[in-house]
Scaffold this motif. Sequence first.
Motif, PDB file in Angstrom:
ATOM      1  N   SER A  95       0.999  -1.144  -0.075  1.00 34.39           N
ATOM      2  CA  SER A  95      -0.076  -0.010   0.054  1.00 34.39           C
ATOM      3  C   SER A  95       0.915   1.290  -0.236  1.00 34.39           C
ATOM      4  O   SER A  95       2.001   1.090   0.293  1.00 34.39           O
ATOM      5  CB  SER A  95      -0.906   0.073   1.220  1.00 34.39           C
ATOM      6  N   GLY A  96       0.181   2.392  -0.239  1.00 32.23           N
ATOM      7  CA  GLY A  96       0.991   3.518   0.027  1.00 32.23           C
ATOM      8  C   GLY A  96       1.709   3.676   1.519  1.00 32.23           C
ATOM      9  O   GLY A  96       2.662   3.988   1.658  1.00 32.23           O
ATOM     10  N   TYR A 121      -1.326  14.277   3.857  1.00 35.63           N
ATOM     11  CA  TYR A 121      -2.366  13.438   4.093  1.00 35.63           C
ATOM     12  C   TYR A 121      -2.596  12.987   5.390  1.00 35.63           C
ATOM     13  O   TYR A 121      -1.615  12.742   6.174  1.00 35.63           O
ATOM     14  CB  TYR A 121      -2.104  11.981   3.277  1.00 35.63           C
ATOM     15  N   ASP A 193       6.008  12.513  -1.325  1.00 36.23           N
ATOM     16  CA  ASP A 193       4.830  11.913  -1.730  1.00 36.23           C
ATOM     17  C   ASP A 193       4.393  12.390  -3.119  1.00 36.23           C
ATOM     18  O   ASP A 193       3.719  13.524  -2.971  1.00 36.23           O
ATOM     19  CB  ASP A 193       3.915  11.887  -0.675  1.00 36.23           C
ATOM     20  N   THR A 217      -2.637   3.018  -5.348  1.00 35.18           N
ATOM     21  CA  THR A 217      -4.237   2.879  -5.285  1.00 35.18           C
ATOM     22  C   THR A 217      -4.797   3.897  -6.271  1.00 35.18           C
ATOM     23  O   THR A 217      -5.949   3.614  -6.529  1.00 35.18           O
ATOM     24  CB  THR A 217      -4.376   3.059  -3.798  1.00 35.18           C
TER      25      THR A 217
HETATM   26  C1  LIG Z   1      -1.450  11.671  -0.579  1.00 36.24           C
HETATM   27  C2  LIG Z   1      -1.700  10.264  -0.057  1.00 36.24           C
HETATM   28  N1  LIG Z   1      -0.540   9.532   0.072  1.00 36.24           N
HETATM   29  C3  LIG Z   1      -0.545   8.175   0.722  1.00 36.24           C
HETATM   30  C4  LIG Z   1      -1.879   7.689   0.817  1.00 36.24           C
HETATM   31  C5  LIG Z   1      -1.835   6.218   1.329  1.00 36.24           C
HETATM   32  O1  LIG Z   1      -1.948   5.396   0.446  1.00 36.24           O
HETATM   33  P1  LIG Z   1      -2.587   3.790   0.496  1.00 36.24           P
HETATM   34  O2  LIG Z   1      -4.196   4.119   0.753  1.00 36.24           O
HETATM   35  O3  LIG Z   1      -2.390   3.252  -0.883  1.00 36.24           O
HETATM   36  O4  LIG Z   1      -2.120   3.279   1.727  1.00 36.24           O
HETATM   37  C6  LIG Z   1      -2.963   8.191   0.394  1.00 36.24           C
HETATM   38  C7  LIG Z   1      -4.329   7.484   0.629  1.00 36.24           C
HETATM   39  O5  LIG Z   1      -5.385   8.206   0.467  1.00 36.24           O
HETATM   40  C8  LIG Z   1      -2.906   9.736  -0.132  1.00 36.24           C
HETATM   41  O6  LIG Z   1      -4.177  10.445  -0.338  1.00 36.24           O
END
Ligand SMILES: Cc1ncc(COP(=O)(O)O)c(C=O)c1O
Length: 456
Positions: A95-96, A121, A193, A217
């Motif tokens: 995931s992020g 975020y 990011d 995602t």
């Molecule tokens: C700017 C940003 N970075 C990171 C993330 C986290 O990513 P993930 O939901 O794939 O873990 C999000 C999730 O909404 C995001 O908006």
Amino acid sequence: MSDDASEGRGEPSDRRFGTRSVHAGQSPDPETGAMAPPLYQTTSYVFEDADTAAELYALEGEGYIYSRIANPTVRTLEDRLASLEGGAGAVATASGMAALDSAVLVLAEAGDNVVCSTDTYGGTTAYFAKTATRREIETRFVSTLEYEAYEEAIDEDTAFVHVETIGNPSLVTPDFERVAEIAHEHGVPLVVDNTFATPALCRPLEHGADVVWESTTKWLHGSGTTVGGILVDGGSFPWGEHGYEEIAGQNHAYHDVDFSRDFPEAPFAETVRFRSLRSLGNQQSPFDAWQTLQGLESLPLRVEKHCENAEIVADYLEEHEDVAWVTYPGLDSHPTHDNASEYLSDYGGMIAFGLEGADGSDPSARGTSSRAGYEAGKVFCESVEVAQFLANIGDAKTLVIHPASTTHGQLTPEEQEEAGVTPDLVRLSVGIEDPEDILADLEQAIDTATRACREG
Ligand SMILES: Cc1ncc(COP(=O)(O)O)c(C=O)c1O
């Protein structure tokens, strides 16, 4: 869409961004001729013989051991994204958030600190404020555009500086080159990011960043069916000079390998692979990577349409009498419109706005807006019909959410304010539908929300 991204690993330099979105990291399967990237849905790989197996474990040969460490389908995604970001190598994660956690694991240890901008975020803010602290890693939040504050916050224990290309949900774009210069003067890397911009709009490595991470995602996949992340290594930070022992020096956690010596092109990425993926299981699944590869093929086209539609929607909202304020990096009124114009090739698909709420008497009430704006935001989200009320962004579909009561609901009011989340803020991820239908939907939802709040 900008065409001039620098070449990525193994890519001919004359291939442009759109071509690399379709081809990078992959060619037809030599055995079967299969044109699409094969889905290697396997945990492990039969060793040719015992010596080859030993060599692979000692990181002395090319090949695969186990899909928690590397997998050919995932590798294709990694190579494609390294190419699109102009990086030296990449590692895909579950995931992020797993990408962020992997970066922290490799760059910081107990006693270190991270300097992070406030326009971030909510999940990232919460990770730094409430999870990294469990490993005794402190985060110093600095106001995104106050560059002296970065300077003041960095000390000899700073592991890295972190910013977002377009902050979620304030949509603030920092002056990357200035932040990178400050970080580098102190011998620390800049980690960015790039989720909101994607490499189709901005490649932070070209502006001084050392590591880029993204949630795949969102726009990279584009259809809301997989969760994933990516970390891209710029390949040029001098880790050894600045004492990053996990990356440069004998790594006791992995057979005393020196990643900077054995993987000189992308030592950060390979350290993440063998420390975070191997030891924490932060890897991306082959099926998710395979799906994201399908999405990436249309990334430049989709992003172009997202931007086109977002501009139409931002103009519409700006003119709407029941809308108190609108934030979109493409509007002259946006506080970082100039930074966005300098660093992005277009302004993205995200918009934030607030509704007048109960009486409409205070159109300049951004940030002070009352309970009425908060309620109006919630009713608006419940009232959309074409758009969907959910917690994602970057899908083909238009998506809405009310961050103060959801994504940022766990932050204190002060933290929300610092992150640019006012009580009335509605976050809109503009999709690729026909713009007339998006506008008609917004019109009826704004009308319903405004009337409901005025009447009740
Ligand atoms: C700017 C940003 N970075 C990171 C993330 C986290 O990513 P993930 O939901 O794939 O873990 C999000 C999730 O909404 C995001 O908006």
